[in-house]
Design a protein around this motif. Structure first.
Motif, mmCIF file in Angstrom:
data_model
loop_
_atom_site.group_PDB
_atom_site.id
_atom_site.type_symbol
_atom_site.label_atom_id
_atom_site.label_comp_id
_atom_site.label_asym_id
_atom_site.label_seq_id
_atom_site.Cartn_x
_atom_site.Cartn_y
_atom_site.Cartn_z
ATOM 1 N N SER A 141 41.057 36.189 34.128
ATOM 2 C CA SER A 141 40.467 36.293 35.536
ATOM 3 C C SER A 141 41.244 35.427 36.041
ATOM 4 N N ASN A 142 41.993 34.047 35.580
ATOM 5 C CA ASN A 142 42.718 33.208 36.473
ATOM 6 C C ASN A 142 43.768 33.944 36.816
ATOM 7 N N ILE A 143 44.439 34.841 35.913
ATOM 8 C CA ILE A 143 45.737 35.530 36.212
ATOM 9 C C ILE A 143 45.507 36.591 37.479
ATOM 10 N N ILE A 144 44.312 37.329 37.324
ATOM 11 C CA ILE A 144 44.008 38.221 38.371
ATOM 12 C C ILE A 144 43.906 37.316 39.808
ATOM 13 N N ALA A 145 43.072 36.153 39.699
ATOM 14 C CA ALA A 145 42.947 35.707 40.868
ATOM 15 C C ALA A 145 44.323 35.137 41.493
ATOM 16 N N ALA A 146 45.193 34.700 40.679
ATOM 17 C CA ALA A 146 46.631 34.166 41.051
ATOM 18 C C ALA A 146 47.354 35.541 41.556
ATOM 19 N N LEU A 147 47.169 36.748 41.081
ATOM 20 C CA LEU A 147 47.888 37.954 41.432
ATOM 21 C C LEU A 147 47.244 38.355 43.313
ATOM 22 N N ARG A 148 46.106 38.258 43.089
ATOM 23 C CA ARG A 148 45.494 38.568 44.321
ATOM 24 C C ARG A 148 45.863 37.691 45.517
ATOM 25 N N ALA A 149 46.430 36.353 45.342
ATOM 26 C CA ALA A 149 46.552 35.650 46.280
ATOM 27 C C ALA A 149 48.470 35.962 46.719
ATOM 28 N N THR A 150 48.773 36.827 45.956
ATOM 29 C CA THR A 150 50.340 37.042 46.055
ATOM 30 C C THR A 150 50.557 38.213 47.135
ATOM 31 N N ALA A 151 51.369 37.710 48.061
ATOM 32 C CA ALA A 151 51.601 38.725 49.292
ATOM 33 C C ALA A 151 51.784 40.206 48.816
#
Length: 713
Positions: free
Chosen positions: A693-703
């Motif tokens: 879930s942390n990795i998914i959140a970090a990816l969603r914050a990527t342009a």
């Protein structure tokens, strides 16, 4: 057929001290017991053991070997027993006859099993006395020479295939090139008569065209060497049809493209002259690059020594030349029989052959005769690569071997604890392919155990056997642990106390010898926990009947925390007793359920996996499972579905983000691509669902990431 006095005279010609009386007694014994038996050719059966003995006289074997050849079928095919043989000829002959006997009286399930078991017994026997193998090879050679009389085409092909796969490689391993060539060519004639005939026709044409040419080449090479005061015997020989066919297949070339159909042999007095002759030839004629091999300084495992080179020789013909001493030539032709030591009483000649020790190691680790036969074929039927240990010890391995194969060749324990390898001083992957001359250093750790994945890339029979043995023993432990947990859970659900004493009373009903066997069968899925419970407490049958309906997967409520009634799966090695479903990729922290598959243990799914709907009609296969939330270093695979902008650097950005969040990409597949977007699936190794879930959140914050979700199905 060789007459009695002729056989004795043949042996006396090379061994004046032969026991004539024993030879005569064995000859008469074989004739008496085989009596009126006939071979499929119509000849008297006793002609076969006599011809086998004749073949062995050509190798100048001792009288014990000749007597064994005469008697090798009496125990199998007549009323004579091993005790009778021992009484008349002594313990040594009885032991040799027992080793050679084909053991067809074994009550085994199938022809394949019988063949595998016979071969296992042969290896055990020849490990004690290599003469067993020599007699067996002579027996097989005569059977192949008379194979045409066997009426059944299927039986002829089976015998030929067995000869090609097992006995020809065995002959090669003890250096008996003549036996190997004859066995292969006779098998080739049965397995591919058209191919052999076409090659023979081309060879005959070349022979007619080039008889004078080969003679001129021999004369010229002889003159070149004599000019430099080297006393040598030069000869030329045509390669066998099978060796030509095999080279055509291996190199994917036509007959016309082969350059070494004729091989020329230079035989000199000593090793110094070998290298002197090589210098003369290389100084006189252009050398074909990459075709020089020095088997004198690096001897083959079967004792073969020679110099091999390829030159543009007389009259501009490309030829292969083998240079060796007279002693090397004898060993090349007759192998172990060329330097016989039994007359001096040393009956452990076979101990020096490393390949034989390897077969014994495989025998120790194989679970059944068929597995032993499979690994033995791997060990014997491949070309070899030669590598060195850091101390300079030479290790011969099958072609395509890896550092793991090398580690197991050094010692089983080195292989089991291998964690890394240096090849020529550089760290390499364990799956790297080794090359001739590589120096290999194995790095070990006491905490390491063999990985089941190693079996996918190792090629040596010993490595495969050792890995399979470890996996087999570990699987038994894992299935046993899983089975015990399933039983404990079944007893708790019904309100009964779980005791091993109660289970011991039903072992006979389930045909188990011990509690471990019962746990193993339950863990494998051959028995359910409920079946065992009902056997122990018959009254539980009616009380629990309503609970036999499995809840719908999506309605099933399941806490992600450990439950007293759930089977805990953390600590069980994935791929053995427990498998994680690839349709939903469950992670620690997910709500999960297990499906029991017979012979495979439990497959774990997430509670909302659509695949579970297919198991609605088989509620007995459902089992409650849960994660054990103790500290664990185990990594799990989560699958992500992403849509990413199609622009430079986007994939690099993804991998950087996943890496910074301590994830590891194990697989990536682009499922769709357009001018503007990539659609892809990425498998990421993580610790648990929170980590993913942390990795998914970090990816969603990527342009560059348009969308990212956990993949299902």
């Amino acid at each position: 057929m060789i007459r009695q006095f002729e056989l004795v005279e043949r042996v006396k010609a090379y061994d004046p001290n032969v026991d004539e009386e024993a030879l005569n007694r064995a000859y008469v014994y074989a004739m008496k017991y085989h009596g009126s038996q006939k071979r499929e050719s119509g000849d008297p059966y006793f002609s076969h053991p006599i011809e086998v003995a004749g073949i062995l006289t050509e190798l100048k074997l001792d009288d014990d070997s000749i007597i064994t050849a005469l008697l090798h079928d009496v125990v199998e095919d007549t009323e004579a027993t091993l005790a009778d043989v021992e009484k008349v000829f002594g313990k040594d002959i009885e032991r040799l006859v027992d080793g050679v006997t084909k053991l067809t009286r074994l009550e085994l399930q199938s022809e394949q099993t019988k063949h595998a078991e016979n071969f296992r017994k042969l290896v055990l026997a020849m490990s004690e006395d290599i003469r067993v193998l020599l007699v067996k090879l002579a027996d097989r050679l005569h059977n192949m020479q008379t194979l045409r009389f066997v009426k059944s085409p299927e039986k002829r092909r089976r015998i030929a295939r067995e000869t090609m796969d097992i006995y020809a490689p065995l002959a090669e391993r003890i250096g008996m090139q003549r036996f190997k060539d004859d066995l292969e060519d006779l098998s080739f004639a049965e397995l591919n008569p058209d191919g052999r005939q076409s090659i023979l026709a081309r060879l005959e044409f070349l022979k007619g065209q080039g008889d004078d040419l080969s003679v001129r080449i021999v004369d010229q090479l002889q003159a070149d060497l004599a000019e430099h005061s080297i006393d040598a015997k030069v000869s030329g020989r045509m390669k066998t049809p099978h060796s030509i066919w095999r080279k055509m297949q291996r190199k994917d070339v036509t007959f016309e493209q082969l350059s070494d159909i004729m091989a020329f042999r230079v035989v000199v007095d000593d090793i110094k002259d070998c290298y002197a002759a090589l210098g003369v030839l290389h100084g006189t004629y252009p050398v074909v690059p990459g075709r020089f091999k020095d088997y004198i300084s690096t001897q083959k495992p079967n004792g073969y020594s020679s110099l091999h080179t390829c030159i543009i020789g007389p009259e501009r013909h490309r030829i292969e030349v083998q240079i060796r001493t007279t002693e090397m030539h004898e060993i090349a032709e007759y192998g172990v029989a060329a330097h016989w030591v039994y007359k001096q009483g040393h009956n452990r000649e076979g101990r020096q052959y490393r390949w034989l020790r390897e077969l014994l190691d495989i025998l120790e680790h194989a679970s059944n005769p068929e597995e032993f036969l499979e690994h033995t074929k791997l060990e014997m039927f491949q070309d070899q690569v030669f590598c060195f240990s850091p101390k300079g010890d030479l290790i011969a391995l099958p072609n395509g071997s890896t550092p793991v194969d090398f580690a197991y060749a050094v010692h089983s324990e080195i292989g089991n604890t291998c964690v890394g390898a240096k090849v020529n001083g550089r760290m390499v992957q364990l799956r790297s392919i080794l090359k001739n001359g590589d120096q290999v250093e194995i790095i070990t750790s006491k905490a390491q155990t063999p990985s089941p994945d190693w079996e996918k890339f190792v090629v040596s029979g010993k490595a495969k056997a050792c890995i399979r043995r470890f996996v087999r023993l570990k699987e038994k432990d894992q299935y046993g642990e899983l089975g015990m947990q399933i039983l404990q859970k079944a007893f708790r659900l019904e309100g009964y106390d779980f005791t091993e004493k109660a289970l011991a009373g039903v072992l006979k009903k389930f045909r188990c010898d011990a509690l471990e066997d019962l746990y193993f069968r339950v863990g494998q899925g051959h028995l359910t926990g409920r079946e065992v419970l009902v056997a122990v407490f018959p009254g539980a049958k009616e009380e629990s009947k309503p609970q036999m309906t499995a809840p719908a997967p999506r309605a099933k409520t399941k806490s992600s925390k450990p439950s007293d009634n759930a089977v805990q799966i953390t600590g069980l090695i994935p791929g053995m007793a427990v498998h994680y479903a690839h349709c939903c990729h469950p992670l620690p922290g997910d709500r999960i359920v297990g499906i029991v598959t017979t012979g495979k243990g439990v497959t774990v799914h997430t509670i909302d996996c659509e695949t579970l709907e297919t198991f609605q009609e088989t509620p007995e296969r459902w089992v409650d499972v849960s994660w054990d939330f103790k500290d664990s270093d185990e990594r799990h695979t989560g699958r992500l579905h992403l849509v990413v902008a199609n622009e430079p650097g986007s994939l690099g950005g993804l991998s950087t983000i996943i890496g910074k969040n301590y994830g590891n990409i194990s697989n990536l597949k682009i499922t769709n691509r357009s001018v503007d977007f990539f659609e892809m699936l990425i498998d990421v190794e993580v610790q648990d669902v929170k980590h993913l879930s942390n990795i998914i959140a970090a990816l969603r914050a990527t342009a560059v990431v348009i969308s990212v979700d956990r993949a299902r199905g």
